[in-house]
Design an enzyme around this catalytic site. Sequence first.
Site, short mmCIF file in Angstrom:
data_model
loop_
_atom_site.label_atom_id
_atom_site.label_comp_id
_atom_site.label_asym_id
_atom_site.label_seq_id
_atom_site.Cartn_x
_atom_site.Cartn_y
_atom_site.Cartn_z
CE LYS A 40 -0.69 -0.23 5.01
NZ LYS A 40 -1.52 -0.79 6.06
NE ARG A 133 -5.76 -0.42 11.92
CZ ARG A 133 -4.85 -0.45 10.95
NH1 ARG A 133 -4.08 0.61 10.73
NH2 ARG A 133 -4.68 -1.53 10.22
C1 LIG Z 1 -0.59 -1.60 6.68
C2 LIG Z 1 -0.96 -2.87 7.32
C3 LIG Z 1 0.04 -3.83 7.58
C4 LIG Z 1 1.52 -3.57 7.35
O1 LIG Z 1 2.06 -2.86 8.44
P1 LIG Z 1 3.62 -2.53 8.53
O2 LIG Z 1 3.80 -1.94 9.87
O3 LIG Z 1 3.93 -1.59 7.41
O4 LIG Z 1 4.35 -3.83 8.37
C5 LIG Z 1 -0.35 -5.04 8.12
N1 LIG Z 1 -1.65 -5.30 8.40
C6 LIG Z 1 -2.63 -4.40 8.17
C7 LIG Z 1 -4.03 -4.76 8.50
C8 LIG Z 1 -2.31 -3.17 7.61
O5 LIG Z 1 -3.30 -2.28 7.39
#
Ligand SMILES: *Cc1c(COP(=O)(O)O)cnc(C)c1O
Length: 357
Positions: A40, A133
């Site tokens: 992303k 979250r």
């Molecule tokens: C963005 C995201 C990740 C990745 O997180 P990082 O800290 O960049 O490794 C993993 N799981 C979810 C649900 C996310 O939204």
Amino acid sequence: MQTNHLHPALIIDLKKIEENTRLLTNACKPHGIAVAAVTKVFCGIPQVAQAMIAGGADMLADSRISNLKKLKDLGVPRMLLRLPMPGRAHEVVEHADISLNSELTTLAALSAAAEALGTVHKVIIMTDLGDLREGVWHEELIPFMRLAVQYPGIHIIGIGTNLTCYGGVIPDETNLGRLIHLAHEIEHQFGIHCEIISGGNSSSLHLVFQNRIPKGINNIRLGESIVLGLETAYGERIPGTHRDCFTLALEVIELKNKPSAPVGNIGMDAFGQKPVFTDKGIRLRGILAAGRQDLNLGGIIPRDPALTIIGGSSDHLIIDFTESANTYQVGSIVHFDLTYGGLLAAATSPYITKYLV
Ligand SMILES: *Cc1c(COP(=O)(O)O)cnc(C)c1O
């Protein structure tokens, strides 16, 4: 580095992305953990995702359907990270092989969409272990599951959690142990096989490196650790990874000796703030051609440690060059590292040209 780029530029080193991914997938493999590489932050650029696959990523994961669309035909499953919007259930079933879920309304919508498309959609049920979250609160997961198993278009393939995102809760043996325990209970009570137990994001990596990751976690979702070489529980560099997969390159459009304090009566700056200055005498000041409309100015770090960012407006970035031993002139290119927020903004900005090297 090439010099025929159009600036501002974001230069992406695919070899370094591949090597970072390989180091992390190799660290996870002995623990039986598959890696979902998260795309992303760079808006799902397919060649970058391809480098992650070359480095051993088992699947690709993104928050946005529009990015997942770009990632089809790369030969690995695609996971939707952000909880689906019920109103876009059809697209989710079409473009994601797996989605992360926490709402029955959405499961119903996904199930109906899958049935209409003549398929079955795979989901992972997210559990909130305390970070506040997304996810079904862990104490409510079993009753939730009792209702979630009823949708004919849905195949529940496991459970997962997300930590260190809102509440800053660090993954440990207790919270991830609880996730594994819940998976066992679900398997026992509902006859579901939890083929995936997804134990978080880059903030879970310290447990992998310290051999403390609870046995049973068999998937993690890694973004920042791959793209920036940072683990996110304590913000430390991961030894052996590249910090510079991404380079922001900006061009100098003015370079002059000027006083460090403005001359005249001080009113408001371009953003309605009353600025404050320290008078350091005459300084070598340069303007780079990028500003707040192009970038997140708080998320960029000059590679030349002698440069200081002194300010910026919508279109201009002002840098103090006085302390640098390097020679700069109008037309020089200045390189920056990016924080996660800086990279997010730069990758998303339509004003920044992206180059893959
Ligand atoms: C963005 C995201 C990740 C990745 O997180 P990082 O800290 O960049 O490794 C993993 N799981 C979810 C649900 C996310 O939204």
